[in-house]
Design a protein around this motif. Structure first.
Motif, PDB file in Angstrom:
ATOM      1  N   VAL A  49       0.858  -1.188   0.000  1.00  0.00           N
ATOM      2  CA  VAL A  49       0.000   0.000   0.000  1.00  0.00           C
ATOM      3  C   VAL A  49       0.893   1.237   0.000  1.00  0.00           C
ATOM      4  O   VAL A  49       1.907   1.290   0.697  1.00  0.00           O
ATOM      5  N   SER A  50       0.510   2.220  -0.805  1.00  0.00           N
ATOM      6  CA  SER A  50       1.345   3.413  -0.970  1.00  0.00           C
ATOM      7  C   SER A  50       1.166   4.377   0.205  1.00  0.00           C
ATOM      8  O   SER A  50       0.164   4.322   0.939  1.00  0.00           O
ATOM      9  N   GLU A  51       2.121   5.279   0.339  1.00  0.00           N
ATOM     10  CA  GLU A  51       2.046   6.289   1.393  1.00  0.00           C
ATOM     11  C   GLU A  51       0.867   7.226   1.178  1.00  0.00           C
ATOM     12  O   GLU A  51       0.222   7.655   2.143  1.00  0.00           O
ATOM     13  N   LEU A  52       0.570   7.567  -0.084  1.00  0.00           N
ATOM     14  CA  LEU A  52      -0.546   8.460  -0.368  1.00  0.00           C
ATOM     15  C   LEU A  52      -1.876   7.832   0.034  1.00  0.00           C
ATOM     16  O   LEU A  52      -2.743   8.504   0.602  1.00  0.00           O
ATOM     17  N   THR A  53      -2.030   6.537  -0.228  1.00  0.00           N
ATOM     18  CA  THR A  53      -3.263   5.849   0.174  1.00  0.00           C
ATOM     19  C   THR A  53      -3.422   5.840   1.687  1.00  0.00           C
ATOM     20  O   THR A  53      -4.513   6.082   2.217  1.00  0.00           O
ATOM     21  N   LEU A  54      -2.348   5.583   2.398  1.00  0.00           N
ATOM     22  CA  LEU A  54      -2.413   5.589   3.859  1.00  0.00           C
ATOM     23  C   LEU A  54      -2.752   6.981   4.388  1.00  0.00           C
ATOM     24  O   LEU A  54      -3.541   7.117   5.338  1.00  0.00           O
ATOM     25  N   ALA A  55      -2.194   8.010   3.771  1.00  0.00           N
ATOM     26  CA  ALA A  55      -2.490   9.377   4.206  1.00  0.00           C
ATOM     27  C   ALA A  55      -3.962   9.723   3.969  1.00  0.00           C
ATOM     28  O   ALA A  55      -4.599  10.369   4.804  1.00  0.00           O
ATOM     29  N   GLN A  56      -4.514   9.277   2.841  1.00  0.00           N
ATOM     30  CA  GLN A  56      -5.927   9.555   2.553  1.00  0.00           C
ATOM     31  C   GLN A  56      -6.847   8.810   3.510  1.00  0.00           C
ATOM     32  O   GLN A  56      -7.855   9.358   3.961  1.00  0.00           O
ATOM     33  N   VAL A  57      -6.527   7.558   3.814  1.00  0.00           N
ATOM     34  CA  VAL A  57      -7.373   6.766   4.724  1.00  0.00           C
ATOM     35  C   VAL A  57      -7.364   7.362   6.130  1.00  0.00           C
ATOM     36  O   VAL A  57      -8.408   7.484   6.786  1.00  0.00           O
ATOM     37  N   LEU A  58      -6.188   7.759   6.595  1.00  0.00           N
ATOM     38  CA  LEU A  58      -6.060   8.293   7.950  1.00  0.00           C
ATOM     39  C   LEU A  58      -6.323   9.790   8.027  1.00  0.00           C
ATOM     40  O   LEU A  58      -6.349  10.342   9.133  1.00  0.00           O
ATOM     41  N   GLU A  59      -6.494  10.444   6.847  1.00  0.00           N
ATOM     42  CA  GLU A  59      -6.752  11.887   6.796  1.00  0.00           C
ATOM     43  C   GLU A  59      -5.641  12.671   7.503  1.00  0.00           C
ATOM     44  O   GLU A  59      -5.891  13.541   8.333  1.00  0.00           O
ATOM     45  N   GLN A  60      -4.432  12.304   7.145  1.00  0.00           N
ATOM     46  CA  GLN A  60      -3.255  12.947   7.715  1.00  0.00           C
ATOM     47  C   GLN A  60      -2.380  13.476   6.583  1.00  0.00           C
ATOM     48  O   GLN A  60      -2.462  12.997   5.443  1.00  0.00           O
ATOM     49  N   PRO A  61      -1.536  14.474   6.841  1.00  0.00           N
ATOM     50  CA  PRO A  61      -0.648  14.990   5.793  1.00  0.00           C
ATOM     51  C   PRO A  61       0.280  13.888   5.282  1.00  0.00           C
ATOM     52  O   PRO A  61       0.841  13.122   6.079  1.00  0.00           O
ATOM     53  N   PRO A  62       0.463  13.782   3.958  1.00  0.00           N
ATOM     54  CA  PRO A  62       1.338  12.723   3.420  1.00  0.00           C
ATOM     55  C   PRO A  62       2.771  12.807   3.915  1.00  0.00           C
ATOM     56  O   PRO A  62       3.447  11.781   4.030  1.00  0.00           O
ATOM     57  N   GLU A  63       3.240  14.021   4.240  1.00  0.00           N
ATOM     58  CA  GLU A  63       4.625  14.144   4.674  1.00  0.00           C
ATOM     59  C   GLU A  63       4.879  13.506   6.042  1.00  0.00           C
ATOM     60  O   GLU A  63       6.037  13.313   6.436  1.00  0.00           O
ATOM     61  N   ARG A  64       3.819  13.155   6.783  1.00  0.00           N
ATOM     62  CA  ARG A  64       4.016  12.482   8.063  1.00  0.00           C
ATOM     63  C   ARG A  64       4.112  10.976   7.907  1.00  0.00           C
ATOM     64  O   ARG A  64       4.662  10.288   8.788  1.00  0.00           O
ATOM     65  N   ILE A  65       3.588  10.431   6.819  1.00  0.00           N
ATOM     66  CA  ILE A  65       3.480   8.980   6.695  1.00  0.00           C
ATOM     67  C   ILE A  65       4.835   8.333   6.433  1.00  0.00           C
ATOM     68  O   ILE A  65       5.209   7.351   7.086  1.00  0.00           O
ATOM     69  N   GLY A  66       5.605   8.863   5.472  1.00  0.00           N
ATOM     70  CA  GLY A  66       6.887   8.254   5.128  1.00  0.00           C
ATOM     71  C   GLY A  66       7.855   8.170   6.293  1.00  0.00           C
ATOM     72  O   GLY A  66       8.397   7.080   6.591  1.00  0.00           O
ATOM     73  N   PRO A  67       8.121   9.282   6.996  1.00  0.00           N
ATOM     74  CA  PRO A  67       9.034   9.186   8.143  1.00  0.00           C
ATOM     75  C   PRO A  67       8.551   8.236   9.231  1.00  0.00           C
ATOM     76  O   PRO A  67       9.366   7.541   9.865  1.00  0.00           O
ATOM     77  N   MET A  68       7.233   8.183   9.448  1.00  0.00           N
ATOM     78  CA  MET A  68       6.722   7.275  10.469  1.00  0.00           C
ATOM     79  C   MET A  68       6.925   5.818  10.061  1.00  0.00           C
ATOM     80  O   MET A  68       7.277   4.962  10.888  1.00  0.00           O
ATOM     81  N   LEU A  69       6.725   5.498   8.777  1.00  0.00           N
ATOM     82  CA  LEU A  69       6.953   4.129   8.308  1.00  0.00           C
ATOM     83  C   LEU A  69       8.428   3.755   8.421  1.00  0.00           C
ATOM     84  O   LEU A  69       8.766   2.620   8.792  1.00  0.00           O
ATOM     85  N   ASP A  70       9.300   4.694   8.099  1.00  0.00           N
ATOM     86  CA  ASP A  70      10.733   4.422   8.261  1.00  0.00           C
ATOM     87  C   ASP A  70      11.076   4.152   9.721  1.00  0.00           C
ATOM     88  O   ASP A  70      11.881   3.261  10.040  1.00  0.00           O
ATOM     89  N   ASP A  71      10.470   4.902  10.620  1.00  0.00           N
ATOM     90  CA  ASP A  71      10.728   4.716  12.046  1.00  0.00           C
ATOM     91  C   ASP A  71      10.211   3.355  12.523  1.00  0.00           C
ATOM     92  O   ASP A  71      10.863   2.678  13.332  1.00  0.00           O
ATOM     93  N   ILE A  72       9.025   2.955  12.024  1.00  0.00           N
ATOM     94  CA  ILE A  72       8.474   1.647  12.400  1.00  0.00           C
ATOM     95  C   ILE A  72       9.385   0.529  11.901  1.00  0.00           C
ATOM     96  O   ILE A  72       9.682  -0.439  12.635  1.00  0.00           O
TER      97      ILE A  72
END
Length: 282
Positions: free
Chosen positions: A121-144
């Motif tokens: 699943v892409s970062e953009l899809t996750l951002a749309q589902v969670l209604e969060q800014p896309p720039e927060r998703i990538g760094p959080m996935l890297d941290d996980i």
């Protein structure tokens, strides 16, 4: 009134314009009070000054007035509609922005989604589902992903086929295979693996080219790879019209690769006498 043919017309003022004149009658010198709507055939038209405006001009003037009135009415309606929209816009409150999730909640939401997805699943899809800014998703996935690796879990979070997905770690592959297969072999045959490797490194490639490289006919193997979703058609060759084949997104997903650039280099797997083999095949 009708006069007999050949009878001279008396010099008298005409009280009313004759509706019909006999053929051959001279027209009396008279000043018509009203414009005649229709002249008889052969009658000379008298020099007369019309007392009323032409009906066509009157209709045109009326049409112009009507058009102007219509434009004024349309402007009034448009102004009224704009005023209503403006009033309704003022009355409707602006939507409230979606609140940002804190890091702990965002991490948990991402992990929950990644556990149930059946494909990357892409970062953009996750951002749309969670209604969060896309720039927060990538760094959080890297941290996980870094946290899973540091903790030594039996699975890790990887980029694959343009998205993210959880995978078991390679060092535990034998245990996973033992659990899933349970003595049943569902692996690709050696011929299928060789054909798939040729397609992966030579794509787009035709069947005849694959057969020439492997030295055997590969039509049946290609059909098997297509039916399993690992290979697909991607157009035709311009010279021969033969179908071209390439690997699919499922191929990247199954191998845990993000793109074809992540394929291992082919040189270490080539025989030492590859040049001699190439010359012999020509």
């Amino acid at each position: 009134m009708t006069l007999p043919a050949g009878e001279p017309v008396a010099d008298e003022p005409a009280a009313d314009a004759s509706p019909t004149l006999a053929v051959g009658e001279p027209v009396a010198d008279e000043q018509p009070t009203d414009a005649s709507p229709t002249h008889s055939v052969g009658e000379p038209v008298a020099d007369e000054q019309g007392t009323d405006a032409s009906p066509t001009l009157a209709v045109g003037a009326a049409g112009a007035d009507g058009q102007a009135a219509g434009e004024r009415a349309g402007t009034a309606v448009g102004d009224a509609g704009g005023a209503r929209r403006q009033r309704s816009g003022r009355a409707r409150p602006a939507p409230e922005p979606t609140p940002l999730l804190d890091d702990t909640e965002l991490r948990g939401a991402l992990e929950a989604i990644l556990l149930v997805v059946d494909e990357p699943v892409s970062e953009l899809t996750l951002a749309q589902v969670l209604e969060q800014p896309p720039e927060r998703i990538g760094p959080m996935l890297d941290d996980i992903a870094a946290g899973y690796t540091a903790a030594g879990h039996g699975f890790d979070l990887r980029r694959a086929a343009g998205g993210w997905r959880l995978y078991t770690r390679p060092e535990y592959a034998s245990y996973v295979e033992r659990f899933i297969l349970d003595g049943q072999s569902v692996r690709l045959t050696q011929a299928a693996l060789e054909t798939l490797a040729v397609v992966a490194y030579k794509q787009p490639v035709t069947r005849s080219r694959i057969s020439a490289i492997r030295g055997v006919n590969c039509d049946g193997v290609i059909r098997t790879l297509v039916s399993r979703g690992l290979v697909e058609e991607c157009g035709t060759e311009s010279d021969s019209g033969a179908y071209l084949y390439r690997t699919t997104t499922m191929f990247l997903e199954k191998l845990g690769l993000n793109s074809l650039d992540d394929l291992p280099p082919l040189a270490p797997f080539l025989p030492d006498d590859v040049e001699e083999l190439a010359d012999a095949s020509r």
